[in-house]
Design a protein around this motif. Structure first.
Motif, PDB file in Angstrom:
ATOM      1  N   ILE A  88      16.961 -29.832 -16.376  1.00 57.48           N
ATOM      2  CA  ILE A  88      17.944 -30.147 -17.417  1.00 57.48           C
ATOM      3  C   ILE A  88      17.217 -30.576 -18.687  1.00 57.48           C
ATOM      4  CG2 ILE A  88      19.884 -31.628 -18.067  1.00 57.48           C
ATOM      5  CD1 ILE A  88      20.344 -31.982 -15.001  1.00 57.48           C
ATOM      6  N   LEU A  89      17.411 -29.819 -19.750  1.00 60.84           N
ATOM      7  CA  LEU A  89      16.845 -30.156 -21.053  1.00 60.84           C
ATOM      8  C   LEU A  89      17.872 -30.993 -21.810  1.00 60.84           C
ATOM      9  CD1 LEU A  89      14.829 -29.878 -23.430  1.00 60.84           C
ATOM     10  CD2 LEU A  89      16.026 -27.750 -24.016  1.00 60.84           C
ATOM     11  N   PHE A  90      17.450 -32.176 -22.253  1.00 62.27           N
ATOM     12  CA  PHE A  90      18.327 -33.035 -23.053  1.00 62.27           C
ATOM     13  C   PHE A  90      18.161 -32.620 -24.511  1.00 62.27           C
ATOM     14  CE2 PHE A  90      17.955 -35.339 -19.164  1.00 62.27           C
ATOM     15  CZ  PHE A  90      19.204 -35.925 -18.992  1.00 62.27           C
ATOM     16  N   ASP A  91      19.143 -31.845 -24.996  1.00 62.26           N
ATOM     17  CA  ASP A  91      19.099 -31.335 -26.356  1.00 62.26           C
ATOM     18  C   ASP A  91      20.448 -31.586 -27.013  1.00 62.26           C
ATOM     19  OD1 ASP A  91      18.115 -30.066 -28.596  1.00 62.26           O
ATOM     20  OD2 ASP A  91      18.783 -28.081 -27.930  1.00 62.26           O
ATOM     21  N   PRO A  92      20.560 -32.453 -27.984  1.00 59.32           N
ATOM     22  CA  PRO A  92      19.459 -33.119 -28.685  1.00 59.32           C
ATOM     23  C   PRO A  92      18.778 -34.174 -27.808  1.00 59.32           C
ATOM     24  CG  PRO A  92      21.560 -33.976 -29.444  1.00 59.32           C
ATOM     25  CD  PRO A  92      21.865 -32.852 -28.505  1.00 59.32           C
ATOM     26  N   ALA A  93      17.571 -34.542 -28.206  1.00 54.77           N
ATOM     27  CA  ALA A  93      16.801 -35.551 -27.479  1.00 54.77           C
ATOM     28  C   ALA A  93      17.515 -36.900 -27.555  1.00 54.77           C
ATOM     29  CB  ALA A  93      15.400 -35.647 -28.067  1.00 54.77           C
ATOM     30  N   VAL A 103       8.401 -35.859 -20.693  1.00 58.30           N
ATOM     31  CA  VAL A 103       8.625 -36.265 -22.080  1.00 58.30           C
ATOM     32  C   VAL A 103       7.441 -35.701 -22.858  1.00 58.30           C
ATOM     33  CG1 VAL A 103       8.992 -38.194 -23.669  1.00 58.30           C
ATOM     34  CG2 VAL A 103       9.755 -38.386 -21.293  1.00 58.30           C
ATOM     35  N   THR A 104       7.678 -34.598 -23.585  1.00 56.58           N
ATOM     36  CA  THR A 104       6.566 -33.920 -24.251  1.00 56.58           C
ATOM     37  C   THR A 104       5.908 -34.840 -25.265  1.00 56.58           C
ATOM     38  OG1 THR A 104       8.034 -32.951 -25.908  1.00 56.58           O
ATOM     39  CG2 THR A 104       7.587 -31.626 -23.950  1.00 56.58           C
ATOM     40  N   GLY A 105       4.592 -34.798 -25.271  1.00 57.68           N
ATOM     41  CA  GLY A 105       3.828 -35.637 -26.191  1.00 57.68           C
ATOM     42  C   GLY A 105       3.509 -37.016 -25.640  1.00 57.68           C
ATOM     43  N   PHE A 106       4.093 -37.382 -24.490  1.00 54.13           N
ATOM     44  CA  PHE A 106       3.868 -38.706 -23.888  1.00 54.13           C
ATOM     45  C   PHE A 106       3.596 -38.542 -22.392  1.00 54.13           C
ATOM     46  CE2 PHE A 106       6.560 -39.266 -27.581  1.00 54.13           C
ATOM     47  CZ  PHE A 106       5.902 -40.273 -28.268  1.00 54.13           C
ATOM     48  N   LYS A 150      10.613 -33.387 -26.538  1.00 53.10           N
ATOM     49  CA  LYS A 150      11.626 -32.839 -25.643  1.00 53.10           C
ATOM     50  C   LYS A 150      11.636 -33.681 -24.380  1.00 53.10           C
ATOM     51  CE  LYS A 150      11.567 -28.129 -27.261  1.00 53.10           C
ATOM     52  NZ  LYS A 150      11.317 -26.740 -26.996  1.00 53.10           N
ATOM     53  N   VAL A 151      12.840 -33.939 -23.872  1.00 53.52           N
ATOM     54  CA  VAL A 151      12.998 -34.691 -22.625  1.00 53.52           C
ATOM     55  C   VAL A 151      13.649 -33.748 -21.626  1.00 53.52           C
ATOM     56  CG1 VAL A 151      14.082 -36.668 -21.519  1.00 53.52           C
ATOM     57  CG2 VAL A 151      13.196 -36.877 -23.843  1.00 53.52           C
ATOM     58  N   ILE A 152      12.962 -33.555 -20.495  1.00 55.38           N
ATOM     59  CA  ILE A 152      13.443 -32.645 -19.463  1.00 55.38           C
ATOM     60  C   ILE A 152      13.463 -33.404 -18.149  1.00 55.38           C
ATOM     61  CG2 ILE A 152      13.060 -30.449 -18.283  1.00 55.38           C
ATOM     62  CD1 ILE A 152      11.282 -29.726 -20.813  1.00 55.38           C
ATOM     63  N   LEU A 153      14.604 -33.394 -17.467  1.00 51.08           N
ATOM     64  CA  LEU A 153      14.771 -34.061 -16.170  1.00 51.08           C
ATOM     65  C   LEU A 153      15.087 -32.970 -15.156  1.00 51.08           C
ATOM     66  CD1 LEU A 153      14.910 -36.755 -14.638  1.00 51.08           C
ATOM     67  CD2 LEU A 153      17.340 -36.846 -15.217  1.00 51.08           C
ATOM     68  N   GLY A 154      14.099 -32.677 -14.287  1.00 53.10           N
ATOM     69  CA  GLY A 154      14.267 -31.546 -13.374  1.00 53.10           C
ATOM     70  C   GLY A 154      14.326 -30.275 -14.196  1.00 53.10           C
ATOM     71  N   GLU A 186       2.046 -40.290 -20.235  1.00 52.02           N
ATOM     72  CA  GLU A 186       2.184 -41.494 -19.403  1.00 52.02           C
ATOM     73  C   GLU A 186       3.635 -41.759 -19.008  1.00 52.02           C
ATOM     74  OE1 GLU A 186       2.327 -42.266 -23.663  1.00 52.02           O
ATOM     75  OE2 GLU A 186       0.697 -41.492 -22.471  1.00 52.02           O
ATOM     76  N   LEU A 187       4.601 -41.120 -19.686  1.00 52.91           N
ATOM     77  CA  LEU A 187       6.011 -41.271 -19.330  1.00 52.91           C
ATOM     78  C   LEU A 187       6.491 -40.168 -18.392  1.00 52.91           C
ATOM     79  CD1 LEU A 187       7.556 -42.312 -22.771  1.00 52.91           C
ATOM     80  CD2 LEU A 187       6.733 -43.775 -20.927  1.00 52.91           C
ATOM     81  N   CYS A 188       5.657 -39.188 -18.137  1.00 57.62           N
ATOM     82  CA  CYS A 188       6.021 -38.083 -17.239  1.00 57.62           C
ATOM     83  C   CYS A 188       5.819 -38.563 -15.807  1.00 57.62           C
ATOM     84  CB  CYS A 188       5.184 -36.855 -17.541  1.00 57.62           C
ATOM     85  SG  CYS A 188       5.444 -36.236 -19.216  1.00 57.62           S
ATOM     86  N   LYS A 189       6.925 -38.834 -15.132  1.00 55.11           N
ATOM     87  CA  LYS A 189       6.871 -39.433 -13.796  1.00 55.11           C
ATOM     88  C   LYS A 189       7.900 -38.787 -12.895  1.00 55.11           C
ATOM     89  CE  LYS A 189       5.504 -43.982 -15.521  1.00 55.11           C
ATOM     90  NZ  LYS A 189       4.213 -44.056 -14.918  1.00 55.11           N
ATOM     91  N   LYS A 190       7.712 -38.966 -11.603  1.00 53.66           N
ATOM     92  CA  LYS A 190       8.744 -38.607 -10.639  1.00 53.66           C
ATOM     93  C   LYS A 190       9.706 -39.794 -10.594  1.00 53.66           C
ATOM     94  CE  LYS A 190       6.155 -35.359  -7.853  1.00 53.66           C
ATOM     95  NZ  LYS A 190       6.843 -34.208  -8.338  1.00 53.66           N
ATOM     96  N   VAL A 191      11.000 -39.510 -10.735  1.00 54.21           N
ATOM     97  CA  VAL A 191      11.986 -40.575 -10.878  1.00 54.21           C
ATOM     98  C   VAL A 191      13.219 -40.304 -10.024  1.00 54.21           C
ATOM     99  CG1 VAL A 191      11.258 -41.107 -13.247  1.00 54.21           C
ATOM    100  CG2 VAL A 191      13.075 -39.440 -12.866  1.00 54.21           C
ATOM    101  N   ARG A 192      14.027 -41.350  -9.894  1.00 59.65           N
ATOM    102  CA  ARG A 192      15.382 -41.257  -9.340  1.00 59.65           C
ATOM    103  C   ARG A 192      16.323 -41.799 -10.408  1.00 59.65           C
ATOM    104  NH1 ARG A 192      15.142 -40.663  -3.528  1.00 59.65           N
ATOM    105  NH2 ARG A 192      13.086 -41.206  -2.798  1.00 59.65           N
TER     106      ARG A 192
END
Length: 197
Positions: A10-15, A82-85, A4-8, A87-93
């Motif tokens: 907002i869930l991106f579904d589908p991934a 980014v569930t399961g990863f 699953k990819v979540i930004l703030g 190292e990709l879970c970061k604070k971003v712009r």
């Protein structure tokens, strides 16, 4: 388990489709030194970017696209998960978010995120001072060193001399200035120069 990819909020579904692009380059500066071979200097990490393509579907697809566009325009820092990863879970712009409105319930998009660089960790420096000398102890004063003389050998460059004498080739200009050398390519074998450090 699906990623699953979540930004703030907002869930991106589908991934994201097929792949998530991750880029974490290093900056390498090429230093061209007159009279010496070029030197590559590692300047550290450059900005980390994450990007992907996808589709927003459902009754709220258009609303999500407008919400993401608003976050981009505001330049806000947002948490990426980014569930399961981990190292990709970061604070971003959000750097860019081009999107195509296919229908009210279908938006095709690309997104590029730039990871925030955490502030440097500053440790507290504790300085100790020596006690002032008493009047009855004679202080020896030594004059500041004026430098050492050096006789130029075949293959010497100002850059190499600065590396050998102080561990920093970029200080070659100090040697040139101390000896009135205007063109560093004119060193002569047997020439006596002063190394100021």
């Amino acid at each position: 388990m699906a990623t699953k990819v979540i930004l703030g909020d907002i869930l991106f579904d589908p991934a994201p489709r097929q792949k998530l692009k991750f880029n974490n380059p290093r900056v390498i500066a090429k230093l061209d030194i007159p009279g010496a071979p070029p030197v590559n200097q590692d300047m550290g990490e450059d900005e980390t970017t994450l990007a992907w393509d996808g589709i927003l579907v459902g009754a709220d697809a258009y609303r999500k696209a407008i919400q993401i566009e608003s976050l981009k325009d505001a330049g806000q820092v947002i948490q990426l998960i980014v569930t399961g990863f981990p190292e990709l879970c970061k604070k971003v712009r959000i750097r860019s978010f081009p999107w195509d409105l296919v229908r009210q319930d279908r938006v095709e998009y690309s997104i590029e995120l730039v990871a925030e660089i955490p502030p440097p960790v500053v440790s507290q420096v504790i300085t100790t001072y020596a006690a002032a000398p008493s009047d009855d102890v004679e202080q020896a004063s030594s004059p500041a060193p004026s430098g050492n003389t050096y006789v130029v050998k075949e293959g010497d460059t100002l850059w190499d001399l600065a590396v050998q004498r102080c561990g920093d080739g970029t200080r070659w200009r100090e040697i040139a200035d101390a000896n009135g050398i205007m063109d560093p390519t004119t060193l002569q074998i047997g020439q006596e120069i002063v190394i100021p450090f």
